[in-house]
Design an enzyme around this catalytic site. Structure first.
Site, PDB file in Angstrom:
ATOM      1  N   ASP A  19      -3.097 -16.231  91.789  1.00  0.00           N
ATOM      2  CA  ASP A  19      -2.269 -15.416  92.671  1.00  0.00           C
ATOM      3  C   ASP A  19      -2.670 -13.956  92.507  1.00  0.00           C
ATOM      4  O   ASP A  19      -3.248 -13.562  91.485  1.00  0.00           O
ATOM      5  CB  ASP A  19      -0.785 -15.590  92.344  1.00  0.00           C
ATOM      6  CG  ASP A  19       0.120 -15.136  93.490  1.00  0.00           C
ATOM      7  OD1 ASP A  19      -0.390 -14.996  94.621  1.00  0.00           O
ATOM      8  OD2 ASP A  19       1.318 -14.915  93.268  1.00  0.00           O
ATOM      9  N   GLY A  20      -2.363 -13.165  93.530  1.00  0.00           N
ATOM     10  CA  GLY A  20      -2.609 -11.733  93.496  1.00  0.00           C
ATOM     11  C   GLY A  20      -1.364 -10.978  93.905  1.00  0.00           C
ATOM     12  O   GLY A  20      -0.504 -11.521  94.622  1.00  0.00           O
ATOM     13  N   GLU A  58      -6.076 -11.461  95.490  1.00  0.00           N
ATOM     14  CA  GLU A  58      -6.136 -12.912  95.689  1.00  0.00           C
ATOM     15  C   GLU A  58      -7.577 -13.407  95.524  1.00  0.00           C
ATOM     16  O   GLU A  58      -7.825 -14.432  94.875  1.00  0.00           O
ATOM     17  CB  GLU A  58      -5.619 -13.282  97.082  1.00  0.00           C
ATOM     18  CG  GLU A  58      -4.153 -12.982  97.324  1.00  0.00           C
ATOM     19  CD  GLU A  58      -3.218 -14.026  96.743  1.00  0.00           C
ATOM     20  OE1 GLU A  58      -3.686 -14.936  96.023  1.00  0.00           O
ATOM     21  OE2 GLU A  58      -1.994 -13.937  97.013  1.00  0.00           O
ATOM     22  N   ASP A  83      -1.469 -19.623  97.117  1.00  0.00           N
ATOM     23  CA  ASP A  83      -0.581 -19.404  98.258  1.00  0.00           C
ATOM     24  C   ASP A  83      -1.211 -18.455  99.277  1.00  0.00           C
ATOM     25  O   ASP A  83      -0.536 -17.979 100.194  1.00  0.00           O
ATOM     26  CB  ASP A  83       0.791 -18.890  97.810  1.00  0.00           C
ATOM     27  CG  ASP A  83       0.710 -17.559  97.066  1.00  0.00           C
ATOM     28  OD1 ASP A  83      -0.349 -16.888  97.101  1.00  0.00           O
ATOM     29  OD2 ASP A  83       1.715 -17.175  96.433  1.00  0.00           O
ATOM     30  N   HIS A 136       6.600 -18.843  96.005  1.00  0.00           N
ATOM     31  CA  HIS A 136       8.021 -18.686  95.673  1.00  0.00           C
ATOM     32  C   HIS A 136       8.842 -19.896  96.125  1.00  0.00           C
ATOM     33  O   HIS A 136       9.969 -19.767  96.610  1.00  0.00           O
ATOM     34  CB  HIS A 136       8.581 -17.407  96.292  1.00  0.00           C
ATOM     35  CG  HIS A 136       7.778 -16.181  96.009  1.00  0.00           C
ATOM     36  ND1 HIS A 136       7.717 -15.605  94.754  1.00  0.00           N
ATOM     37  CD2 HIS A 136       6.951 -15.447  96.802  1.00  0.00           C
ATOM     38  CE1 HIS A 136       6.914 -14.545  94.803  1.00  0.00           C
ATOM     39  NE2 HIS A 136       6.429 -14.442  96.019  1.00  0.00           N
ATOM     40  N   ASP A 146       2.102 -15.835  89.634  1.00  0.00           N
ATOM     41  CA  ASP A 146       2.733 -14.695  90.305  1.00  0.00           C
ATOM     42  C   ASP A 146       3.308 -13.726  89.268  1.00  0.00           C
ATOM     43  O   ASP A 146       3.154 -12.499  89.395  1.00  0.00           O
ATOM     44  CB  ASP A 146       3.834 -15.189  91.242  1.00  0.00           C
ATOM     45  CG  ASP A 146       4.609 -14.042  91.874  1.00  0.00           C
ATOM     46  OD1 ASP A 146       4.036 -13.305  92.690  1.00  0.00           O
ATOM     47  OD2 ASP A 146       5.803 -13.874  91.538  1.00  0.00           O
TER      48      ASP A 146
END
Length: 257
Positions: A19-20, A58, A83, A136, A146
C-alpha cells in the site's frame, strides 16, 4: 549461509500485500509491504519520500515487493494484493500501449511516473499476478500495510515485523513509535478477529492459503487437518475435501461433535 538457512526454515511466501499513502498528494508520502511465509512468520518493510504522490508510493511498494520476491521461494497460489487500481490497470492493461507509443499516452503526452513503471516492467514476475482488494474493508493485511505506509508518510518509524534477512533496498529498519495507541501485534489481532466474524456471518469459503493468512498458522499444518477444529471463538470446518474452509461462530462452552 545463515540467510539461506532462515529462508529454508520459513518455507515459501504464501501471501504478499502493499500500500502507499501521501499527505497532500503531492506531499510527504510513505509505502508499506508485507510477506507471509508457510511457517506463519511475517516480514514487513516500508519507506518514505518527503515530496511525492500517492500513486508513486503505490508503485514503489509493489516494486520493492517484487524485487524481494525474486530472492525467495514462492507458493504457486501467491498473489500480490493491492488496493491500487492504478497499479493493476497500468501493469495489466495500459503498459503494452505505452511501450508501443514510446512511453506516451493516447493523447501523446509522456506517461507519468515513467521511471517506476519501467522498473516495474523489468521486475515483474510471471508467477505472481496482482489481485485487487478493497481498501479499508477489514482485510487484515491491507489494513496492516496501510498502517505502515501512513506512519512513514507522517515521519514516524513504525514497529515492523521481524524479517529473516535484510529488507528491500530503500526500506527502513524497525524502531518504536513513541506514542503508539496499541502494540502493532494487538492491532493486527483485532483486525483479524473482526474479519473472522464477517466471514462466519457470510458463510464464506476460504482457500488454505487464505485461512493460513487469517489464523497465522503454517500452511502445511492446515493441509494436515481433516476435520473441524477450533480457532479462538470459531469452529473451522473443511469443505470440498479440505480444499476450502468455512468459519462458524462457536457458542460459549460448546464443543463440536
Amino acid at each position: 549461509m545463515a540467510d539461506k538457512a532462515d529462508r529454508d526454515a520459513r518455507g515459501r511466501v504464501v501471501a504478499a500485500a502493499t500500500d502507499g499513502a501521501c499527505s497532500g498528494n503531492p506531499g510527504p508520502g510513505g509505502w508499506g509491504a508485507l510477506l507471509r511465509f508457510e511457517d506463519g512468520s511475517v516480514e514487513e518493510f516500508g519507506g518514505s519520500d518527503p515530496a511525492t504522490t500517492n500513486n508513486r508510493m503505490e508503485l514503489q511498494a509493489a516494486l520493492a515487493v517484487l524485487e524481494r520476491l525474486k530472492e525467495l521461494p514462492r507458493h504457486p497460489d501467491l498473489r500480490l494484493r493491492t488496493d491500487s487500481k492504478y497499479l493493476i490497470d497500468g501493469l495489466g492493461s495500459w503498459m503494452a500501449g505505452w511501450k508501443r507509443k514510446g512511453w506516451k499516452t493516447a493523447a501523446g503526452k509522456p506517461v507519468l511516473n515513467q521511471d517506476l513503471w519501467q522498473a516495474l516492467d523489468r521486475a515483474r514476475l510471471p508467477d505472481v499476478p496482482l489481485a485487487y482488494v478493497k481498501g479499508h474493508s477489514g482485510d487484515p493485511d491491507n489494513d496492516r500495510v496501510d498502517q505502515i505506509a501512513v506512519a512513514f508518510s507522517r515521519g514516524e518509524r513504525p514497529v515492523l515485523g521481524a524479517s529473516g534477512s535484510a529488507p528491500a533496498a530503500g526500506a527502513s529498519a524497525p524502531s518504536a513509535l513513541e506514542e503508539a495507541p496499541a502494540p502493532a501485534s494487538l492491532q493486527r489481532l483485532l483486525s483479524r478477529l473482526e474479519l473472522a466474524d464477517r466471514l462466519a456471518q457470510g458463510g464464506y469459503g476460504l482457500t488454505a492459503v487464505e485461512l493460513a493468512q487469517l489464523v497465522e498458522q503454517p500452511l502445511a499444518r492446515l493441509q494436515d487437518r481433516d476435520g473441524p477444529w477450533r480457532w479462538r471463538d470459531w469452529w473451522v470446518e473443511p469443505l470440498e475435501e479440505g480444499r476450502r474452509w468455512r468459519l462458524q461462530r462457536a457458542e460459549a462452552g460448546s464443543e463440536q461433535n
